[in-house]
Design a protein around this motif. Structure first.
Motif, mmCIF file in Angstrom:
data_model
loop_
_atom_site.group_PDB
_atom_site.id
_atom_site.type_symbol
_atom_site.label_atom_id
_atom_site.label_comp_id
_atom_site.label_asym_id
_atom_site.label_seq_id
_atom_site.Cartn_x
_atom_site.Cartn_y
_atom_site.Cartn_z
ATOM 1 N N VAL A 118 0.843 -1.207 0.000
ATOM 2 C CA VAL A 118 0.000 0.000 0.000
ATOM 3 C C VAL A 118 0.876 1.255 0.000
ATOM 4 O O VAL A 118 0.604 2.230 -0.702
ATOM 5 N N LYS A 119 1.968 1.198 0.794
ATOM 6 C CA LYS A 119 2.890 2.343 0.860
ATOM 7 C C LYS A 119 3.586 2.565 -0.486
ATOM 8 O O LYS A 119 3.943 3.689 -0.832
ATOM 9 N N LYS A 120 3.768 1.470 -1.227
ATOM 10 C CA LYS A 120 4.384 1.583 -2.552
ATOM 11 C C LYS A 120 3.501 2.441 -3.468
ATOM 12 O O LYS A 120 3.996 3.228 -4.270
ATOM 13 N N MET A 121 2.177 2.288 -3.320
ATOM 14 C CA MET A 121 1.244 3.120 -4.085
ATOM 15 C C MET A 121 1.446 4.590 -3.755
ATOM 16 O O MET A 121 1.502 5.438 -4.644
ATOM 17 N N ALA A 122 1.553 4.873 -2.453
ATOM 18 C CA ALA A 122 1.736 6.255 -1.999
ATOM 19 C C ALA A 122 3.058 6.821 -2.518
ATOM 20 O O ALA A 122 3.151 7.999 -2.888
ATOM 21 N N MET A 123 4.098 5.967 -2.560
ATOM 22 C CA MET A 123 5.413 6.396 -3.038
ATOM 23 C C MET A 123 5.355 6.765 -4.527
ATOM 24 O O MET A 123 5.932 7.777 -4.955
ATOM 25 N N ILE A 124 4.628 5.951 -5.313
ATOM 26 C CA ILE A 124 4.482 6.241 -6.743
ATOM 27 C C ILE A 124 3.743 7.567 -6.937
ATOM 28 O O ILE A 124 4.110 8.379 -7.782
ATOM 29 N N ASP A 125 2.717 7.796 -6.111
ATOM 30 C CA ASP A 125 1.972 9.056 -6.192
ATOM 31 C C ASP A 125 2.865 10.259 -5.882
ATOM 32 O O ASP A 125 2.751 11.315 -6.515
ATOM 33 N N ARG A 126 3.738 10.073 -4.886
ATOM 34 C CA ARG A 126 4.688 11.157 -4.536
ATOM 35 C C ARG A 126 5.650 11.431 -5.686
ATOM 36 O O ARG A 126 5.974 12.581 -5.979
#
Length: 258
Positions: free
Chosen positions: A110-118
């Motif tokens: 899930v954090k990987k998704m947030a990282m891609i968004d950043r």
């Protein structure tokens, strides 16, 4: 919200499976057999919805999340809509193995998704090659499809609500391992002993699923409203106490000056 037996009847909640496919442990919830199909006792269903609703409202009022699980075609859209409306997480695609028992790994995804968004926000994404950008986009889309609906679930849920426990047997086993309470719509072909809060009901028809979930999510919404109301009351109390403290401190200063 009071459960109306008439509404359950109109939604077809009473239709069970073929008698030859039944699980004998569902006998206490079966009213009769008609044309080779078991008919569920809707008075017992209504009582069980009330019982489950009260327990779910308490969990919601405590601030814990309730994870809805339904990957069958008839239930997916209904569960996504109903649980999304009360801001509860849900799984309507394939159940990710280890979703509960290996929650740390799921959170990393899930954090990987947030990282891609950043990366997309700060411009890092555009420094990648065209091929790499395509791969990252595909990964983001895959993660969103499977885990996007649980992005806000930062810890294990306080309960599971399942539609069709036979189909979602992996989710049931994981919840049992971690002693997470299981609430479920249980049809006549399933073993109710696997569930903490049984709602005997037709888990195949979309109308039936919609009706039961309407009652369940309404109960959860009441629990969330109670939580908000308690928070607002506490805040008002704190604000009322603050001026009194200020006056008291002024009096102390005045006394010392005298």
């Amino acid at each position: 919200m009071a459960v109306e037996v008439k509404e359950l009847l109109e939604a077809g909640v009473h239709f069970g499976h073929l008698t030859r496919k039944w699980d004998p442990n569902m006998a206490p919830y079966v009213y009769m057999e008609r044309n080779g199909i078991h008919i569920i006792n809707l008075y017992k269903t209504a009582a069980k919805i009330d019982e489950a609703g009260a327990a779910l409202a308490k969990i919601a009022a405590s601030g814990r999340k309730i994870l809805f699980v339904a990957t069958k075609k008839q239930a997916k859209d209904i569960v996504a809509e109903k649980s999304g409306a009360i801001n509860m997480p849900y799984i309507t695609e394939r159940w990710p193995g280890g979703m509960l028992t290996n929650f740390v790994t799921i959170r990393k995804a899930v954090k990987k998704m947030a990282m891609i968004d950043r990366m997309k926000k700060d411009g890092t994404f555009m420094t990648l090659s065209k091929k790499e950008r395509l791969q990252v986009d595909r990964l983001r889309a895959k993660l969103e499809k499977n885990l996007g609906s649980i992005a806000d679930m930062t810890r294990l849920p306080g309960a599971l609500f399942v539609v069709d426990i036979k189909r979602e047997h992996i989710a049931i086993k994981e919840a049992q391992k971690l002693n997470i309470p299981i609430f479920a719509m249980v049809d006549t072909n399933s073993d109710p002993r696997q569930v903490d809060y049984v709602i005997p009901a037709n888990d195949d028809a979309s109308k039936s699923i919609d009706k039961v979930l309407s009652y369940v999510t309404a109960a959860i919404a009441e629990g969330l409203a109670d939580r908000k109301s308690d928070k607002d009351t506490d805040q008002d109390d704190d604000e009322a106490v603050a001026p009194t403290k200020k006056r008291a401190s002024k009096l102390v200063v005045t006394d010392e000056e005298e």
